[in-house]
Design an enzyme around this catalytic site. Structure first.
Site, PDB file in Angstrom:
ATOM      1  N   ARG A 117     -11.591   5.453  22.422  1.00  0.00           N
ATOM      2  CA  ARG A 117     -12.316   6.023  21.296  1.00  0.00           C
ATOM      3  C   ARG A 117     -11.400   6.719  20.304  1.00  0.00           C
ATOM      4  O   ARG A 117     -11.571   6.584  19.079  1.00  0.00           O
ATOM      5  CB  ARG A 117     -13.404   6.970  21.800  1.00  0.00           C
ATOM      6  CG  ARG A 117     -14.255   7.621  20.703  1.00  0.00           C
ATOM      7  CD  ARG A 117     -14.667   6.701  19.572  1.00  0.00           C
ATOM      8  NE  ARG A 117     -15.293   5.467  20.030  1.00  0.00           N
ATOM      9  CZ  ARG A 117     -15.436   4.384  19.280  1.00  0.00           C
ATOM     10  NH1 ARG A 117     -14.967   4.361  18.038  1.00  0.00           N
ATOM     11  NH2 ARG A 117     -16.019   3.310  19.760  1.00  0.00           N
ATOM     12  N   LYS A 151      -7.877  15.327  -2.157  1.00  0.00           N
ATOM     13  CA  LYS A 151      -9.205  15.367  -1.524  1.00  0.00           C
ATOM     14  C   LYS A 151      -9.158  14.552  -0.238  1.00  0.00           C
ATOM     15  O   LYS A 151      -9.708  13.457  -0.141  1.00  0.00           O
ATOM     16  CB  LYS A 151     -10.264  14.835  -2.485  1.00  0.00           C
ATOM     17  CG  LYS A 151     -10.428  15.715  -3.723  1.00  0.00           C
ATOM     18  CD  LYS A 151     -11.435  15.121  -4.695  1.00  0.00           C
ATOM     19  CE  LYS A 151     -11.561  15.985  -5.950  1.00  0.00           C
ATOM     20  NZ  LYS A 151     -12.502  15.400  -6.935  1.00  0.00           N
ATOM     21  N   LYS A 183      -4.782  23.509 -13.645  1.00  0.00           N
ATOM     22  CA  LYS A 183      -6.130  22.970 -13.744  1.00  0.00           C
ATOM     23  C   LYS A 183      -7.024  23.952 -14.511  1.00  0.00           C
ATOM     24  O   LYS A 183      -6.591  25.046 -14.886  1.00  0.00           O
ATOM     25  CB  LYS A 183      -6.682  22.689 -12.342  1.00  0.00           C
ATOM     26  CG  LYS A 183      -5.883  21.608 -11.602  1.00  0.00           C
ATOM     27  CD  LYS A 183      -6.362  21.414 -10.195  1.00  0.00           C
ATOM     28  CE  LYS A 183      -7.732  20.776 -10.123  1.00  0.00           C
ATOM     29  NZ  LYS A 183      -7.718  19.378 -10.620  1.00  0.00           N
ATOM     30  N   GLU A 211      -4.211  19.922 -16.865  1.00  0.00           N
ATOM     31  CA  GLU A 211      -5.513  19.250 -16.900  1.00  0.00           C
ATOM     32  C   GLU A 211      -6.198  19.576 -18.219  1.00  0.00           C
ATOM     33  O   GLU A 211      -6.313  20.749 -18.589  1.00  0.00           O
ATOM     34  CB  GLU A 211      -6.366  19.720 -15.720  1.00  0.00           C
ATOM     35  CG  GLU A 211      -7.737  19.074 -15.681  1.00  0.00           C
ATOM     36  CD  GLU A 211      -8.579  19.610 -14.525  1.00  0.00           C
ATOM     37  OE1 GLU A 211      -8.457  19.069 -13.416  1.00  0.00           O
ATOM     38  OE2 GLU A 211      -9.341  20.575 -14.746  1.00  0.00           O
ATOM     39  N   ASP A 232      -9.407  14.699 -18.047  1.00  0.00           N
ATOM     40  CA  ASP A 232     -10.447  14.904 -17.040  1.00  0.00           C
ATOM     41  C   ASP A 232     -11.837  14.678 -17.607  1.00  0.00           C
ATOM     42  O   ASP A 232     -12.232  15.315 -18.592  1.00  0.00           O
ATOM     43  CB  ASP A 232     -10.339  16.333 -16.482  1.00  0.00           C
ATOM     44  CG  ASP A 232     -11.273  16.564 -15.316  1.00  0.00           C
ATOM     45  OD1 ASP A 232     -11.318  15.715 -14.406  1.00  0.00           O
ATOM     46  OD2 ASP A 232     -11.964  17.602 -15.304  1.00  0.00           O
TER      47      ASP A 232
END
Length: 302
Positions: A117, A151, A183, A211, A232
């Site tokens: 597994r 991410k 950002k 960004e 963005d």
């Protein structure tokens, strides 16, 4: 990673596309996964089997996709029992279809079942990432790189980024130390020009990216000397206009497009002159690729 251009204009990495994850990370991830499965008493079911019984397991794809995670499978079986022997028919990055034989494992049946597994979880997940990466790569124009993002599943980043490479895409920064990215939430605390100036002074040699979600920010970032801008959540037309602005002001500035990119929209975005498009979905939304382990008895079978 520096980017270069061949005479035809197609962007290519100035390095080979390695698809193997770091060996140390593979060992660590597998050890944690096995501890999760075997603490505190071990595999109490497989303990019931006669240790002399052997078997052969065949890794078989159930659906179409792209392979990744072979090193994790090998490490899983090795950590459970070095007597288990693997024979790979295909390497990471290979395409598979229903019924494709990926590889075989032979050895003690009990150990094989203990490792099964964990091995399939890692193989299926990483192959799913590689498969989705390959789909995004195929949907985009060849002139534009397709990047991943941060991410990623906590603890699995280096393995998932290797899977992205196996799918034909390339890696964005691996962590927060690799380069400076101002950002929107950073810009709450510092302006673009000041932020770029501080970054250049504090971290010379690091890429500095800003960004931007509107044209005025793009103009300010390029004027401040940013090495890269991220467009963005802009429309295709808005992004195209901003790319023209950047190319006119500083042709060396890298242009990235990001924000809600899908398999349906990456095509148009990839044809307007950006250097790269980043897609978080490649790592945070990839479905598991269905791969099974078909086991047949060997010596010692009843």
């Amino acid at each position: 990673m520096r980017l270069g251009r061949r005479p035809c204009g197609r962007l290519v990495p100035l390095m080979d596309a390695f698809v193997d994850p770091p060996a140390g990370e593979v060992r660590a991830v597998v050890a944690r996964a096995l501890a999760e499965d075997l603490t505190p008493l071990g595999d109490v079911t497989s303990m019931l089997l006669d240790r002399s019984r052997t078997a052969t397991g065949r890794f078989v794809a159930r659906v179409e996709g792209r392979l990744s995670g072979g090193a994790c499978v090998s490490e899983t079986f090795h950590q459970v029992d070095p007597a288990l022997v693997l024979d790979w028919q295909l390497a990471d990055g290979s395409e598979v279809g229903p019924g494709t034989l990926i590889g075989t494992v032979t050895g003690p049946l009990a150990s094989m079942l203990t490792a099964e597994r964990t091995a399939l979880n890692l193989l299926g997940h990483l192959s799913g990432v590689a498969t989705l990466a390959a789909r995004f790569r195929a949907a985009a124009d060849p002139s534009t790189h397709v990047w991943d993002t941060r991410k990623t599943t906590p603890g699995l980043r280096s393995l998932e980024k290797a899977a992205v490479r196996a799918g034909g895409c390339v890696n964005h920064r691996g962590n927060l130390s690799e380069w400076v990215m101002l950002k929107d939430n950073h810009l709450v605390g510092v302006g673009i020009a000041e932020g770029v100036a501080r970054a250049k002074a504090a971290w010379p040699g690091r890429t500095v990216q800003v960004e931007c979600d509107r044209p005025a920010q793009v103009e300010e970032a390029v004027a401040a000397g940013a090495d890269a801008v991220l467009l963005d959540n802009m429309s295709v037309d808005e992004a195209a206009a901003c790319i023209a602005t950047v190319r006119a002001a500083d042709p060396r500035c890298l242009v990235e497009i990001s924000g809600g990119i899908t398999l349906d929209t990456i095509g148009p975005y990839s044809r307007i002159g950006a250097d790269c498009i980043s897609v978080g979905a490649i790592t945070n939304s990839a479905p598991v690729l269905d791969i099974g382990l078909d086991i047949t008895p060997g010596e010692g079978a009843p």
